[in-house]
Write a protein that holds these residues in place. Structure first.
Motif, PDB file in Angstrom:
ATOM      1  N   ARG A 148     -10.540  23.383  46.295  1.00  0.00           N
ATOM      2  CA  ARG A 148      -9.757  24.397  45.585  1.00  0.00           C
ATOM      3  C   ARG A 148      -9.199  23.873  44.263  1.00  0.00           C
ATOM      4  NH1 ARG A 148      -7.713  28.838  48.221  1.00  0.00           N
ATOM      5  NH2 ARG A 148      -6.584  30.259  46.854  1.00  0.00           N
ATOM      6  N   LEU A 149      -8.828  22.575  44.270  1.00  0.00           N
ATOM      7  CA  LEU A 149      -8.181  21.987  43.083  1.00  0.00           C
ATOM      8  C   LEU A 149      -9.110  21.025  42.341  1.00  0.00           C
ATOM      9  CD1 LEU A 149      -4.607  21.281  44.502  1.00  0.00           C
ATOM     10  CD2 LEU A 149      -5.445  23.322  43.323  1.00  0.00           C
ATOM     11  N   SER A 150     -10.422  21.218  42.480  1.00  0.00           N
ATOM     12  CA  SER A 150     -11.364  20.263  41.876  1.00  0.00           C
ATOM     13  C   SER A 150     -11.202  20.196  40.354  1.00  0.00           C
ATOM     14  CB  SER A 150     -12.806  20.637  42.232  1.00  0.00           C
ATOM     15  OG  SER A 150     -13.073  21.940  41.759  1.00  0.00           O
ATOM     16  N   TRP A 151     -10.616  21.242  39.757  1.00  0.00           N
ATOM     17  CA  TRP A 151     -10.435  21.267  38.301  1.00  0.00           C
ATOM     18  C   TRP A 151      -9.181  20.514  37.856  1.00  0.00           C
ATOM     19  CZ3 TRP A 151      -5.833  23.845  37.251  1.00  0.00           C
ATOM     20  CH2 TRP A 151      -5.334  24.642  38.296  1.00  0.00           C
ATOM     21  N   LEU A 152      -8.412  20.018  38.808  1.00  0.00           N
ATOM     22  CA  LEU A 152      -7.125  19.387  38.474  1.00  0.00           C
ATOM     23  C   LEU A 152      -7.215  17.874  38.729  1.00  0.00           C
ATOM     24  CD1 LEU A 152      -4.484  20.699  37.557  1.00  0.00           C
ATOM     25  CD2 LEU A 152      -3.778  20.808  39.960  1.00  0.00           C
ATOM     26  N   PRO A 153      -7.023  17.035  37.686  1.00  0.00           N
ATOM     27  CA  PRO A 153      -7.192  15.584  37.868  1.00  0.00           C
ATOM     28  C   PRO A 153      -5.957  14.930  38.508  1.00  0.00           C
ATOM     29  CG  PRO A 153      -6.662  16.055  35.584  1.00  0.00           C
ATOM     30  CD  PRO A 153      -6.692  17.389  36.293  1.00  0.00           C
ATOM     31  N   ILE A 154      -5.742  15.220  39.778  1.00  0.00           N
ATOM     32  CA  ILE A 154      -4.514  14.769  40.448  1.00  0.00           C
ATOM     33  C   ILE A 154      -4.391  13.246  40.435  1.00  0.00           C
ATOM     34  CG2 ILE A 154      -3.302  14.726  42.679  1.00  0.00           C
ATOM     35  CD1 ILE A 154      -4.445  17.507  43.210  1.00  0.00           C
ATOM     36  N   ALA A 155      -5.515  12.555  40.568  1.00  0.00           N
ATOM     37  CA  ALA A 155      -5.458  11.085  40.616  1.00  0.00           C
ATOM     38  C   ALA A 155      -4.894  10.503  39.323  1.00  0.00           C
ATOM     39  CB  ALA A 155      -6.840  10.520  40.912  1.00  0.00           C
ATOM     40  N   SER A 156      -4.979  11.271  38.217  1.00  0.00           N
ATOM     41  CA  SER A 156      -4.485  10.731  36.939  1.00  0.00           C
ATOM     42  C   SER A 156      -3.016  11.105  36.699  1.00  0.00           C
ATOM     43  CB  SER A 156      -5.348  11.237  35.781  1.00  0.00           C
ATOM     44  OG  SER A 156      -5.129  12.624  35.608  1.00  0.00           O
ATOM     45  N   PHE A 157      -2.385  11.885  37.569  1.00  0.00           N
ATOM     46  CA  PHE A 157      -0.962  12.187  37.404  1.00  0.00           C
ATOM     47  C   PHE A 157      -0.182  10.872  37.525  1.00  0.00           C
ATOM     48  CE2 PHE A 157      -1.182  16.804  39.299  1.00  0.00           C
ATOM     49  CZ  PHE A 157      -2.149  17.130  38.378  1.00  0.00           C
ATOM     50  N   VAL A 158       0.925  10.779  36.785  1.00  0.00           N
ATOM     51  CA  VAL A 158       1.648   9.500  36.690  1.00  0.00           C
ATOM     52  C   VAL A 158       2.903   9.533  37.560  1.00  0.00           C
ATOM     53  CG1 VAL A 158       2.797   7.906  35.102  1.00  0.00           C
ATOM     54  CG2 VAL A 158       0.777   9.204  34.354  1.00  0.00           C
ATOM     55  N   GLU A 159       3.013   8.548  38.448  1.00  0.00           N
ATOM     56  CA  GLU A 159       4.192   8.514  39.312  1.00  0.00           C
ATOM     57  C   GLU A 159       5.454   8.297  38.486  1.00  0.00           C
ATOM     58  OE1 GLU A 159       4.268   5.568  42.443  1.00  0.00           O
ATOM     59  OE2 GLU A 159       5.980   6.571  43.385  1.00  0.00           O
ATOM     60  N   ASP A 160       6.506   9.041  38.819  1.00  0.00           N
ATOM     61  CA  ASP A 160       7.801   8.852  38.168  1.00  0.00           C
ATOM     62  C   ASP A 160       8.810   8.454  39.243  1.00  0.00           C
ATOM     63  OD1 ASP A 160      10.240   8.925  36.977  1.00  0.00           O
ATOM     64  OD2 ASP A 160      10.008  10.908  36.066  1.00  0.00           O
ATOM     65  N   PRO A 161       9.008   7.117  39.432  1.00  0.00           N
ATOM     66  CA  PRO A 161       9.901   6.665  40.516  1.00  0.00           C
ATOM     67  C   PRO A 161      11.326   7.179  40.351  1.00  0.00           C
ATOM     68  CG  PRO A 161       8.607   4.836  39.637  1.00  0.00           C
ATOM     69  CD  PRO A 161       8.408   6.004  38.720  1.00  0.00           C
ATOM     70  N   SER A 162      11.743   7.513  39.130  1.00  0.00           N
ATOM     71  CA  SER A 162      13.120   7.989  38.952  1.00  0.00           C
ATOM     72  C   SER A 162      13.313   9.345  39.635  1.00  0.00           C
ATOM     73  CB  SER A 162      13.464   8.099  37.464  1.00  0.00           C
ATOM     74  OG  SER A 162      12.822   9.225  36.890  1.00  0.00           O
ATOM     75  N   ARG A 163      12.228  10.008  39.961  1.00  0.00           N
ATOM     76  CA  ARG A 163      12.321  11.303  40.647  1.00  0.00           C
ATOM     77  C   ARG A 163      12.081  11.191  42.151  1.00  0.00           C
ATOM     78  NH1 ARG A 163      12.482  15.653  37.292  1.00  0.00           N
ATOM     79  NH2 ARG A 163      12.586  14.990  35.126  1.00  0.00           N
ATOM     80  N   SER A 164      11.947   9.962  42.657  1.00  0.00           N
ATOM     81  CA  SER A 164      11.771   9.793  44.103  1.00  0.00           C
ATOM     82  C   SER A 164      13.079  10.080  44.825  1.00  0.00           C
ATOM     83  CB  SER A 164      11.367   8.349  44.434  1.00  0.00           C
ATOM     84  OG  SER A 164      10.073   8.108  43.990  1.00  0.00           O
ATOM     85  N   ARG A 165      12.991  10.737  45.955  1.00  0.00           N
ATOM     86  CA  ARG A 165      14.173  11.005  46.776  1.00  0.00           C
ATOM     87  C   ARG A 165      13.808  10.784  48.233  1.00  0.00           C
ATOM     88  NH1 ARG A 165      15.590  11.426  42.326  1.00  0.00           N
ATOM     89  NH2 ARG A 165      16.581  13.148  41.192  1.00  0.00           N
ATOM     90  N   ASP A 166      14.764  10.242  49.021  1.00  0.00           N
ATOM     91  CA  ASP A 166      14.635  10.195  50.474  1.00  0.00           C
ATOM     92  C   ASP A 166      15.809  10.984  51.031  1.00  0.00           C
ATOM     93  OD1 ASP A 166      12.622   8.412  49.926  1.00  0.00           O
ATOM     94  OD2 ASP A 166      13.479   6.740  51.044  1.00  0.00           O
ATOM     95  N   TYR A 167      15.517  12.062  51.731  1.00  0.00           N
ATOM     96  CA  TYR A 167      16.576  12.883  52.338  1.00  0.00           C
ATOM     97  C   TYR A 167      16.603  12.597  53.832  1.00  0.00           C
ATOM     98  CZ  TYR A 167      15.975  15.676  48.049  1.00  0.00           C
ATOM     99  OH  TYR A 167      15.873  16.095  46.752  1.00  0.00           O
ATOM    100  N   GLU A 168      17.781  12.498  54.407  1.00  0.00           N
ATOM    101  CA  GLU A 168      17.902  12.335  55.866  1.00  0.00           C
ATOM    102  C   GLU A 168      18.885  13.345  56.405  1.00  0.00           C
ATOM    103  OE1 GLU A 168      17.380   7.588  56.415  1.00  0.00           O
ATOM    104  OE2 GLU A 168      18.515   8.614  57.983  1.00  0.00           O
ATOM    105  N   PHE A 169      18.573  13.911  57.553  1.00  0.00           N
ATOM    106  CA  PHE A 169      19.461  14.928  58.123  1.00  0.00           C
ATOM    107  C   PHE A 169      19.282  14.980  59.636  1.00  0.00           C
ATOM    108  CE2 PHE A 169      15.621  16.615  56.229  1.00  0.00           C
ATOM    109  CZ  PHE A 169      15.012  17.250  57.308  1.00  0.00           C
ATOM    110  N   ASP A 170      20.260  15.605  60.306  1.00  0.00           N
ATOM    111  CA  ASP A 170      20.301  15.633  61.775  1.00  0.00           C
ATOM    112  C   ASP A 170      19.584  16.863  62.309  1.00  0.00           C
ATOM    113  OD1 ASP A 170      21.733  13.250  62.135  1.00  0.00           O
ATOM    114  OD2 ASP A 170      23.594  14.265  61.609  1.00  0.00           O
ATOM    115  N   ALA A 171      18.271  16.835  62.276  1.00  0.00           N
ATOM    116  CA  ALA A 171      17.504  17.950  62.840  1.00  0.00           C
ATOM    117  C   ALA A 171      16.126  17.437  63.240  1.00  0.00           C
ATOM    118  CB  ALA A 171      17.373  19.091  61.831  1.00  0.00           C
TER     119      ALA A 171
END
Ligand code: FES
Ligand code: FE2
Length: 372
Positions: free
Chosen positions: A178-201
């Motif tokens: 479906r996404l063959s037209w989108l070069p996902i492998a070339s997207f650049v990681e932005d670690p400043s936008r990484s989040r780890d959420y934890e919750f009681d569920a």
């Protein structure tokens, strides 16, 4: 009545009618019986493909990257290896002598040496040296080498599975096409936008919430303003599903090229879910990859990792206020965690039009839980 916790969870509690118009959701016991949690860990997660991070850390030859597979759930110490010939593999990170964890930090090395008694392995996992074992019978044998674990890659990301029920590419086939037209492998990681959420569920309550857009107008008023909710669609695949969101006029949207089934439509987001706990949210700005990590029957961690395609579109449209949407989702999932334990609640029903993804998840979950 709330049933007493049992030593064995009967997966019949997950009998889900294939006809959504007749089906009921899982019996609530699934969400709080510790035996159900143990069964899901072994039958769902130990057989699933799990995200093992981006490949950039393994770009150089002789790179070693230790990972803890699904911490809090599987807790399996593994080692990702790029050897001198650039071959990539995943090995057990546990010494075959007395079980010491071998590599603690990412590093570059031509061999693996155990810090406990100095057993050595090459980067294929073969034991090459062990002091003071001259008199040992039948040594070394195959069991002294490091076990290999299946590893596959998708769009620059590594995935591993202790005992895969299906090949990774089978999970990802629809998405890749479906996404063959989108070069996902070339997207650049932005670690400043990484989040780890934890919750009681419970982890499955979070997944269920992700899999329906029915709640968007009631729980996410901000997000609802960016989407044409009347055009919201879902598609079910064998091991994954897609929710397709259409942008309102003026909001960022993909313009898929001719040849794409979405050509001519203003796509705000492709929300993919891959059984059991991976979400790939593809926005005009890039990819938000989410991994739901079960930490126990009442605790969950969700990793958000961002891979940027167009920085100018960050903060805009459906993929803009991800923190805000996440808080709104967590609030409602926490309330469901409390409610599902009620003595007055057993199970619910599905919207035939808007909860097909949730029904699909429960059917896949039931299949996995019933497989001995
Ligand atoms: S535990 Fe590794 S050499 Fe003994
Ligand atoms: Fe939501």
């Amino acid at each position: 009545m709330t049933p007493a916790p049992s030593a064995f969870f009967d997966p019949a509690a997950l009998d889900i009618d294939p006809d959504i118009t007749r089906a009921s959701t899982p019996d609530k016991a699934f969400y709080f019986d510790p035996a159900a949690w143990t069964m899901a860990r072994e039958r769902v997660f130990a057989r699933s493909w799990q995200w093992a991070g981006g490949m950039a850390r393994l770009a150089e030859p002789n790179s070693l990257v230790p990972i803890d597979l699904l911490p809090g759930c599987l807790d399996e110490p593994l080692l990702l290896v790029r050897d001198a010939d650039h071959a990539l593999r995943c090995l057990s990170n546990v010494c075959t002598h007395r079980g010491n964890v071998l590599v603690r930090e990412p590093c570059r090395a031509e061999a693996i040496r155990c810090g406990y008694h100095s057993r050595r392995f090459d980067l294929q996992g073969r034991m090459t040296f062990m002091p003071e074992f001259q008199g040992a019978c039948d040594f070394p044998s195959a069991r002294d080498h490091l076990p290999r674990v299946p590893l596959e890659t998708w769009q620059g990301q590594a995935f591993v599975s202790l005992s895969p029920a299906v090949p990774l590419q089978a999970l990802m086939a629809e998405i890749s096409a479906r996404l063959s037209w989108l070069p996902i492998a070339s997207f650049v990681e932005d670690p400043s936008r990484s989040r780890d959420y934890e919750f009681d569920a419970h982890w499955a309550l979070y997944v269920e919430n992700f899999l329906e857009g029915l709640h968007i107008p009631f729980v996410h008023p901000g997000l609802a303003r960016s989407l044409e909710l009347s055009a919201y669609e879902s598609e079910l695949y064998e091991h994954a599903n897609l929710q397709l969101a259409i942008a309102r006029e003026g909001d960022p949207a993909f313009d898929p090229p001719p040849g794409s089934p979405d050509h001519g439509r203003r796509i705000a987001a492709y929300y993919y879910w891959v059984f059991p706990n991976l979400m790939l949210n593809v926005y005009p700005w890039g990819l938000s990859l989410n991994v739901v990590q079960p930490l126990g029957p009442r605790r969950t961690r969700v990793l958000f990792r961002s891979y940027v395609r167009d920085p100018a579109l960050l903060g805009e449209g459906a993929g803009g206020a991800l923190d805000e949407v996440e808080m709104e989702d967590e609030t409602v999932v926490l309330a469901v965690q409390r409610g599902v334990r009620s003595r007055l609640y057993t199970k619910g029903r599905y919207s035939p039009t808007r909860e097909r993804g949730v029904h699909h998840f429960h059917r896949l979950l039931a299949d996995a839980m019933k497989r001995p």
